[in-house]
Enzyme design. Structure first.
Site, PDB file in Angstrom:
ATOM      1  N   HIS A 202      58.368 101.259   6.183  1.00  0.00           N
ATOM      2  CA  HIS A 202      59.055 100.391   5.216  1.00  0.00           C
ATOM      3  C   HIS A 202      60.550 100.611   5.221  1.00  0.00           C
ATOM      4  CE1 HIS A 202      54.930  99.545   3.933  1.00  0.00           C
ATOM      5  NE2 HIS A 202      55.460  98.360   3.681  1.00  0.00           N
ATOM      6  N   ARG A 309      57.783  91.311  -1.677  1.00  0.00           N
ATOM      7  CA  ARG A 309      57.190  92.650  -1.835  1.00  0.00           C
ATOM      8  C   ARG A 309      57.570  93.174  -3.229  1.00  0.00           C
ATOM      9  NH1 ARG A 309      58.489  93.000   4.044  1.00  0.00           N
ATOM     10  NH2 ARG A 309      56.651  93.807   5.124  1.00  0.00           N
ATOM     11  N   ARG A 347      53.587  89.024  -3.885  1.00  0.00           N
ATOM     12  CA  ARG A 347      52.496  89.969  -3.600  1.00  0.00           C
ATOM     13  C   ARG A 347      52.455  90.995  -4.721  1.00  0.00           C
ATOM     14  NH1 ARG A 347      52.613  93.761   1.580  1.00  0.00           N
ATOM     15  NH2 ARG A 347      54.225  94.851   0.421  1.00  0.00           N
ATOM     16  N   GLU A 450      44.846  92.848   6.296  1.00  0.00           N
ATOM     17  CA  GLU A 450      45.590  93.931   6.936  1.00  0.00           C
ATOM     18  C   GLU A 450      44.724  95.156   7.181  1.00  0.00           C
ATOM     19  OE1 GLU A 450      49.105  94.659   4.593  1.00  0.00           O
ATOM     20  OE2 GLU A 450      48.035  94.535   2.706  1.00  0.00           O
ATOM     21  N   ASN A 473      51.522  94.568  10.253  1.00  0.00           N
ATOM     22  CA  ASN A 473      52.019  95.956  10.278  1.00  0.00           C
ATOM     23  C   ASN A 473      50.881  96.925   9.969  1.00  0.00           C
ATOM     24  OD1 ASN A 473      54.417  94.619  10.500  1.00  0.00           O
ATOM     25  ND2 ASN A 473      54.938  94.843   8.338  1.00  0.00           N
ATOM     26  N   ASP A 474      50.149  96.600   8.899  1.00  0.00           N
ATOM     27  CA  ASP A 474      49.038  97.472   8.539  1.00  0.00           C
ATOM     28  C   ASP A 474      47.808  97.211   9.403  1.00  0.00           C
ATOM     29  OD1 ASP A 474      49.847  99.291   6.523  1.00  0.00           O
ATOM     30  OD2 ASP A 474      50.126  97.582   5.195  1.00  0.00           O
ATOM     31  N   ARG A 484      51.996 104.152  10.817  1.00  0.00           N
ATOM     32  CA  ARG A 484      53.108 103.295  11.205  1.00  0.00           C
ATOM     33  C   ARG A 484      54.470 103.940  10.955  1.00  0.00           C
ATOM     34  NH1 ARG A 484      52.563  98.588   6.535  1.00  0.00           N
ATOM     35  NH2 ARG A 484      54.771  98.218   6.832  1.00  0.00           N
ATOM     36  N   CYS A 521      52.587  87.500   7.975  1.00  0.00           N
ATOM     37  CA  CYS A 521      53.800  87.952   7.292  1.00  0.00           C
ATOM     38  C   CYS A 521      54.219  89.345   7.741  1.00  0.00           C
ATOM     39  CB  CYS A 521      53.637  87.897   5.782  1.00  0.00           C
ATOM     40  SG  CYS A 521      52.327  88.978   5.179  1.00  0.00           S
TER      41      CYS A 521
HETATM   42  C1  PEP Z   1      52.011  94.170   6.660  1.00  0.00           C
HETATM   43  O1  PEP Z   1      51.303  95.163   6.505  1.00  0.00           O
HETATM   44  O2  PEP Z   1      52.107  93.560   7.757  1.00  0.00           O
HETATM   45  C2  PEP Z   1      52.806  93.640   5.542  1.00  0.00           C
HETATM   46  C3  PEP Z   1      53.437  92.498   5.636  1.00  0.00           C
HETATM   47  O3  PEP Z   1      52.893  94.403   4.412  1.00  0.00           O
HETATM   48  P1  PEP Z   1      53.800  95.707   4.329  1.00  0.00           P
HETATM   49  O4  PEP Z   1      54.641  95.767   5.575  1.00  0.00           O
HETATM   50  O5  PEP Z   1      54.632  95.615   3.104  1.00  0.00           O
HETATM   51  O6  PEP Z   1      52.795  96.804   4.277  1.00  0.00           O
HETATM   52 MG    MG Z   2      50.913  95.857   4.510  1.00  0.00          MG
END
Ligand code: PEP
Ligand code: MG
Length: 590
Positions: A202, A309, A347, A450, A473-474, A484, A521
């Site tokens: 993040h 977020r 979210r 995710e 991402n997750d 990550r 996203c």
């Molecule tokens: C993701 O996991 O791709 C996502 C958009 O949420 P975050 O990056 O805030 O975990």
């Molecule tokens: Mg996520």
């Protein structure tokens, strides 16, 4: 001596500037410029704070009980001596006069310089005095924060961002928490380097949202780079060059100009509709962290926000409790109004893993103890464990829906039972608003996909939800079992892994077949390397940092979605999907 440090590229572009080293524990020290005519007064603040601490220490010494350990008076003497030494306050004053740093910034910059000298000392006793130096500096920083004019100075800070004649500055730190990164959002820094972190941590995501070059996972950077060193951040290659020779500097300055020209060219696409060569309309949405980011989303040509977020509202609260329903409502309403009727997807909080809140509450404490926070009480699990907090957030979002088009997005669902619980809480929140006579509109509710489990039970989830959004991402983290934010396994964090691609393709196909909107996203949505493949899989909605919209739109404009669709199976079955996609999806020459 010129030095190259390799890390992970997280935000492209080139930054050239002087290094400002920030120790993680002092990362909340205010950084702003003080105009030349106020430099003397700023030094006075510093001297006043130092004198206050010296007086404090002397009175402490005088009041020591008779049975106090005999080393204590000697130690306090050392602290007073360090404070009175010109190499601390005197040298910090030079930072104020020459670099126009505010007192806190000047003091912490000088602390870094002195700390290094102490580290290099042969004598162990002297080396250990570094801790004393850090302690007295912290005391002076605390004294500065008690001075009244500091708040006013901070407020004036943004006005002074472009202080004329200053060298550009880049921030170097061992680690920066996402919450601290957020504080730097509107700061003076032109680039970032951190020792730790992965591409989709993040911290990296917030750096990318600032649209300035950044390199993370540069291991030894904060040890090798010194305060005020000239450095080049090559955000494309993930390289940091310390003390570059003139010829290298010239080369990078040339690249900076080219990047600027390319940006200006892309900027012209801002208000062009995103339509493929064969006429498929594609939705370009923005990801934001704070309501203040909404105007940048509009400016970049976003047709809505696909991911707000909201957890960033819960951070940097200096130990205060979580934001109340009213405070949240005002933030959401501001974001909704700023989008001028375009959809705003909020979210619900995704607290946990690498994002924590300041509140010393029970769940936070539990999270701190958790051995594996990415698999622990995070996101929707956190919300469902705190129904009162969750209801308050839902009420705040619902109330904001009276001011524009609002959608609710839920992070990290894995079970159908969670979906059912969410709708129960939502129904109660709505009833409470009706009972209180509060206005709200119908809101669509979406699920983030995710966790692989969610992708695999998508049919069931789609029965409950109006839309889904793939958090790549997750999804990558949980499919490949790769943290990550851990740079040590960053080389295994592979968005091109066939398992990841097949979960994404399956999710898009299932949602499309059910007639439900699906978007991506995660960071993949803003990476043009994936645009043709995602279009080929049937994706028509992308949500990304505002700064990435123009480039992705350009990629969309060059694609023929119909022709690409037939190639997906070949990519998924290939041993090297990345190479296969490159070969199949080369843009059609115009
Ligand atoms: C993701 O996991 O791709 C996502 C958009 O949420 P975050 O990056 O805030 O975990
Ligand atoms: Mg996520």
């Amino acid at each position: 001596m010129t030095l190259q440090i390799f890390g992970l590229s997280v935000s492209p572009g080139v930054a050239i500037g002087r290094a400002v080293l920030v120790a993680s524990s002092r990362v909340d020290v205010a950084h702003y410029f003080v105009p030349r005519e106020r430099a003397a007064a700023e030094v006075q603040r510093l001297v006043r704070a130092r004198d206050e601490v010296v007086a404090e220490l002397i009175s402490l010494q005088q009041d020591l009980p008779a049975d106090a350990p005999h080393e204590l008076p000697a130690l306090l003497d050392v602290h007073v001596m360090l404070l009175q030494d010109e190499s601390l306050i005197g040298a910090a004053a030079v930072w104020v006069h020459e670099r126009h740093y505010n007192a806190e910034w000047a003091l912490s910059a000088q602390l870094e310089v002195l700390a290094r000298h102490f580290d290099e000392m042969e004598d162990e006793y002297l080396r250990e005095r570094k801790a004393d130096l850090e302690q007295v500096t912290e005391r002076v920083l605390a004294a500065l924060s008690r001075q009244n004019n500091s708040a006013a100075e901070r407020l004036a800070a943004p006005v002074m961002q472009d202080f004329a004649g200053e060298d550009a500055l880049v921030l170097v730190a061992s680690d920066i928490a996402p919450a601290d990164m957020l504080q730097f959002k509107r700061s003076v820094f032109k680039g970032f380097v951190t020792d730790v972190g992965g591409r989709t941590s993040h911290t990296a995501i917030v750096a990318r949202s600032m649209d300035i070059p950044a390199v993370v996972g540069a291991r030894e950077a904060s040890r090798l780079i010194r305060q005020d060193d000239w450095i080049v951040i090559d955000g494309d290659a993930g390289v940091v060059i310390v003390d570059p020779p003139q010829i290298v500097l010239e080369e990078y300055r040339f690249r900076q100009r080219q990047i600027q020209l390319e940006r200006e060219r892309l900027d012209r696409l801002r208000h062009t509709p995103a339509v493929t060569l064969d006429g498929q309309a594609v939705q370009m949405l923005a990801n934001i962290e704070l309501p203040e980011d909404a105007p940048a989303a509009l400016e970049a040509g976003a047709v809505g926000v696909g991911l707000f977020r909201s957890e960033f509202l819960f951070m940097n609260r200096a130990g205060q409790s979580l934001p109340s329903e009213d405070e949240q409502f005002e933030a959401y309403r501001a974001a909704v109004i700023a989008m001028k009727g375009l959809p705003m997807t909020i979210r619900t909080v995704d607290i946990g893993a690498d994002k924590s809140v300041d509140r010393p509450g029970s769940h936070e404490a539990r999270h701190e103890r958790s051995l594996n926070p990415a698999l622990g009480l995070r996101a929707i699990r956190w919300s469902l464990a705190e129904p009162a907090m969750f209801r308050a957030q839902l009420r705040a979002i619902l109330r904001a829906s009276a001011f524009g088009k609002v959608r609710i997005l839920l992070p990290m669902l894995a079970h159908l039972s969670e979906a059912r619980q969410v709708f129960d809480v939502l129904a109660r929140a709505k009833q409470q608003l009706r009972d209180a006579g509060r206005a709200f509109n119908d809101v669509e509710v979406g699920a983030m996909i995710e966790i692989p489990a969610a992708a695999l039970i998508l049919d069931g989830l789609l029965r409950h939800f109006d839309f889904v959004s793939i958090g790549t991402n997750d999804l990558i983290q949980y499919t490949l079992a790769i943290d990550r934010s851990d740079e040590q396994v960053a080389h295994l964090y592979d968005p091109w892994h066939p398992a990841v691609l097949s979960l994404i393709a399956g999710t898009i196909a299932t949602a499309n077949a059910a007639g439900k909107e699906v978007s991506v996203c995660g960071e993949m949505a803003g990476d043009t390397a994936f645009t043709p493949l995602l279009l080929a899989m049937g994706l028509r909605s992308f949500s990304m940092h505002p700064g990435q919209i123009a480039a992705v739109k350009q990629a969309v404009l060059r694609c023929e979605a119909g022709r690409l669709a037939g190639c997906v199976a070949q990519v998924l079955q290939s041993e090297n999907p990345q190479a296969m996609a490159k070969q199949l999806f080369e843009p059609v020459p115009r």
